[in-house]
Scaffold this motif. Structure first.
Motif, PDB file in Angstrom:
ATOM      1  N   ALA A   3       0.836  -1.201   0.000  1.00  0.00           N
ATOM      2  CA  ALA A   3       0.000   0.000   0.000  1.00  0.00           C
ATOM      3  C   ALA A   3       0.868   1.248   0.000  1.00  0.00           C
ATOM      4  O   ALA A   3       0.591   2.223  -0.715  1.00  0.00           O
ATOM      5  N   ALA A   4       1.938   1.236   0.799  1.00  0.00           N
ATOM      6  CA  ALA A   4       2.853   2.377   0.832  1.00  0.00           C
ATOM      7  C   ALA A   4       3.546   2.558  -0.510  1.00  0.00           C
ATOM      8  O   ALA A   4       3.727   3.688  -0.981  1.00  0.00           O
ATOM      9  N   ALA A   5       3.932   1.452  -1.140  1.00  0.00           N
ATOM     10  CA  ALA A   5       4.589   1.526  -2.445  1.00  0.00           C
ATOM     11  C   ALA A   5       3.654   2.114  -3.498  1.00  0.00           C
ATOM     12  O   ALA A   5       4.048   2.970  -4.304  1.00  0.00           O
ATOM     13  N   ALA A   6       2.402   1.654  -3.497  1.00  0.00           N
ATOM     14  CA  ALA A   6       1.426   2.165  -4.464  1.00  0.00           C
ATOM     15  C   ALA A   6       1.159   3.645  -4.240  1.00  0.00           C
ATOM     16  O   ALA A   6       1.064   4.437  -5.198  1.00  0.00           O
ATOM     17  N   ALA A   7       1.062   4.044  -2.970  1.00  0.00           N
ATOM     18  CA  ALA A   7       0.785   5.444  -2.649  1.00  0.00           C
ATOM     19  C   ALA A   7       1.978   6.334  -2.992  1.00  0.00           C
ATOM     20  O   ALA A   7       1.804   7.444  -3.502  1.00  0.00           O
ATOM     21  N   LEU A   8       3.180   5.865  -2.702  1.00  0.00           N
ATOM     22  CA  LEU A   8       4.382   6.635  -3.037  1.00  0.00           C
ATOM     23  C   LEU A   8       4.442   6.918  -4.537  1.00  0.00           C
ATOM     24  O   LEU A   8       4.673   8.052  -4.968  1.00  0.00           O
ATOM     25  N   THR A   9       4.227   5.876  -5.331  1.00  0.00           N
ATOM     26  CA  THR A   9       4.294   6.022  -6.787  1.00  0.00           C
ATOM     27  C   THR A   9       3.205   6.962  -7.296  1.00  0.00           C
ATOM     28  O   THR A   9       3.456   7.839  -8.142  1.00  0.00           O
ATOM     29  N   THR A  10       1.987   6.782  -6.781  1.00  0.00           N
ATOM     30  CA  THR A  10       0.864   7.613  -7.226  1.00  0.00           C
ATOM     31  C   THR A  10       1.074   9.073  -6.856  1.00  0.00           C
ATOM     32  O   THR A  10       0.836   9.979  -7.667  1.00  0.00           O
ATOM     33  N   TRP A  11       1.527   9.315  -5.628  1.00  0.00           N
ATOM     34  CA  TRP A  11       1.767  10.695  -5.166  1.00  0.00           C
ATOM     35  C   TRP A  11       2.846  11.361  -6.022  1.00  0.00           C
ATOM     36  O   TRP A  11       2.701  12.516  -6.420  1.00  0.00           O
ATOM     37  N   PHE A  12       3.921  10.613  -6.320  1.00  0.00           N
ATOM     38  CA  PHE A  12       4.989  11.162  -7.153  1.00  0.00           C
ATOM     39  C   PHE A  12       4.467  11.563  -8.526  1.00  0.00           C
ATOM     40  O   PHE A  12       4.779  12.642  -9.034  1.00  0.00           O
ATOM     41  N   VAL A  13       3.672  10.694  -9.147  1.00  0.00           N
ATOM     42  CA  VAL A  13       3.155  10.983 -10.487  1.00  0.00           C
ATOM     43  C   VAL A  13       2.301  12.250 -10.472  1.00  0.00           C
ATOM     44  O   VAL A  13       2.457  13.141 -11.321  1.00  0.00           O
ATOM     45  N   ILE A  14       1.386  12.340  -9.502  1.00  0.00           N
ATOM     46  CA  ILE A  14       0.517  13.513  -9.414  1.00  0.00           C
ATOM     47  C   ILE A  14       1.341  14.782  -9.175  1.00  0.00           C
ATOM     48  O   ILE A  14       1.145  15.811  -9.832  1.00  0.00           O
TER      49      ILE A  14
END
Length: 415
Positions: free
Chosen positions: A234-245
């Motif tokens: 979950a942290a990995a998915a959120a990190l990647t998503t936050w970076f993209v945005i």
């Protein structure tokens, strides 16, 4: 007693303890250099105050008795505490459970301080800490995990969505409003003062979170493994998503932004870690990030409150989103909406979140108002202007924060 379970809980307790120094570094790295030392100090002093209050009174009120709201004094000063067996139907002794739960109390109080660093009177916050712990955290821990009303209702909170994150985030916001905004306040995010500290602090938080969530299974079993996997993914998915945005919005690949996303993912998965599948954990991380990312900036701009290090933004909003998504994605045995088509669990989660918000905000406001009758909540304007690190602490997280270093640089420039 299961020896392996005892070892795991003791290791998990140590991991959760490590999260508070990690939070100190994370907060300190994000803070303005004029109050970076104050930021770290407020997290560290919690390591001293909270364990004492927990051992003397907190654990007993949270995990003894059959009250709907609060426990009793059966384990006052750890009297009658079992060191070699469990009275709670666990595979670990009561003393190990007490130790593990006490670490949660420490990190919860430390989170609150991020909302008021650099401007709150030290005497006031030192008085606030034990009062808040007894009047807000302890009742919530009892209601959710100690046999109280929320547990009887069936609210799902695997490792602290309500008890830790929503309570600390909402309380931090309430206290920040009572204390008031910083001088020269701006809703625009400032550049982190020490990105190395942000990185090290975030790494310690992520590492400690494995004990935070996986240890909450209270045994070495399949639930602990599931919680460990879900925490990381979950942290990995959120990190990647936050970076993209953030990259699309700012055009900058910011380390602090990516790490902030990872932190949000950790918060969001906390109430659900042992209740959802890894696929759902990924979806929770992805879904939560845009909600938190845009809502934090919108609310701060709209209402002009000064949540200095976004304790409410990340923990309060993230905890609320995580609690709601838990009801949606929980596996069939835990009555999740996707698995069962029933809205019942979602209704229970909403009610638990509302009760948590009301209790945290209401009691925090009351504590703050009572303290203000005795001690000013805010430091003098001159201290804030000159920098609380210089005026109060006389220590500096970074050499460039030191007045002596600044004088040296100015002398070199003038020579």
């Amino acid at each position: 007693m299961n020896t392996s379970d005892v070892v795991w809980i003791l290791v998990s307790a140590a991991l959760v303890w490590l999260m508070t120094p990690g939070l100190a570094l994370f907060y300190g790295g994000l803070a303005n250099r004029n109050f970076a030392s104050n930021t770290v100090f407020l997290s560290i002093i919690v390591l001293g105050i909270v364990p004492l209050v927990w051992v003397i009174l907190g654990y007993s009120l949270a995990f003894s008795g059959q009250g709907l709201i609060i426990g009793n004094l059966h384990h006052f000063l750890l009297n009658n505490l079992a060191y070699n067996h469990s009275t709670l139907n666990l595979h670990i002794p009561d003393a190990a459970f007490m130790l593990f739960q006490g670490m949660f109390a420490i990190i919860t109080v430390a989170i609150i301080t991020g909302s008021v660093v650099g401007r709150m009177n030290l005497k006031a916050i030192l008085l606030f800490i034990p009062l808040w712990l007894i009047l807000v955290y302890v009742p919530l821990a009892h209601m959710v995990w100690g046999g109280g009303i929320l547990q009887k209702m069936g609210a799902l909170d695997f490792a602290g969505g309500d008890v830790v994150h929503i309570s600390s985030g909402v309380s931090g916001l309430t206290l920040a409003i009572l204390v008031g905004r910083r001088q020269h306040f701006s809703t625009e995010s400032s550049t982190p003062d020490n990105i190395s500290h942000v990185l090290i602090g975030a790494a310690l938080l992520w590492f400690g979170w494995f004990g935070f969530n996986s240890g909450s299974a209270l045994a070495i079993n399949e639930t602990a493994i599931l919680a460990f996997i879900n925490t990381n993914i979950a942290a990995a998915a959120a990190l990647t998503t936050w970076f993209v945005i953030d990259f699309v919005k700012t055009g900058k690949a910011r380390i602090s932004a990516a790490l902030s996303g990872g932190l949000v993912g950790l918060v969001v998965i906390t109430p659900a870690a042992g209740f959802v599948t890894p696929t759902s954990a990924i979806l929770m991380g992805i879904i939560a990030v845009p909600i938190v990312y845009f809502l934090v900036d919108y609310l701060k701009t709209k209402f002009q409150y000064d949540d200095t290090l976004d304790a409410f933004g990340f923990h309060g909003i993230g905890g609320i989103v995580g609690g709601l998504l838990t009801a949606i994605f929980a596996q069939k045995d835990f009555h999740g909406l996707v698995a069962t088509g029933s809205f019942k669990q979602l209704g229970i989660q909403i009610l638990a979140i509302i009760l948590t918000v009301i209790l945290a905000a209401g009691i925090t406001w009351l504590i703050g108002k009572l303290i203000s009758l005795i001690i000013p909540l805010r430091i003098p304007a001159s201290v804030e202007q000159n920098g609380i690190d210089h005026e109060l602490h006389g220590e500096y997280i970074s050499i460039i924060s030191s007045p002596q270093f600044s004088q040296h640089v100015r002398a070199k420039q003038n020579s």
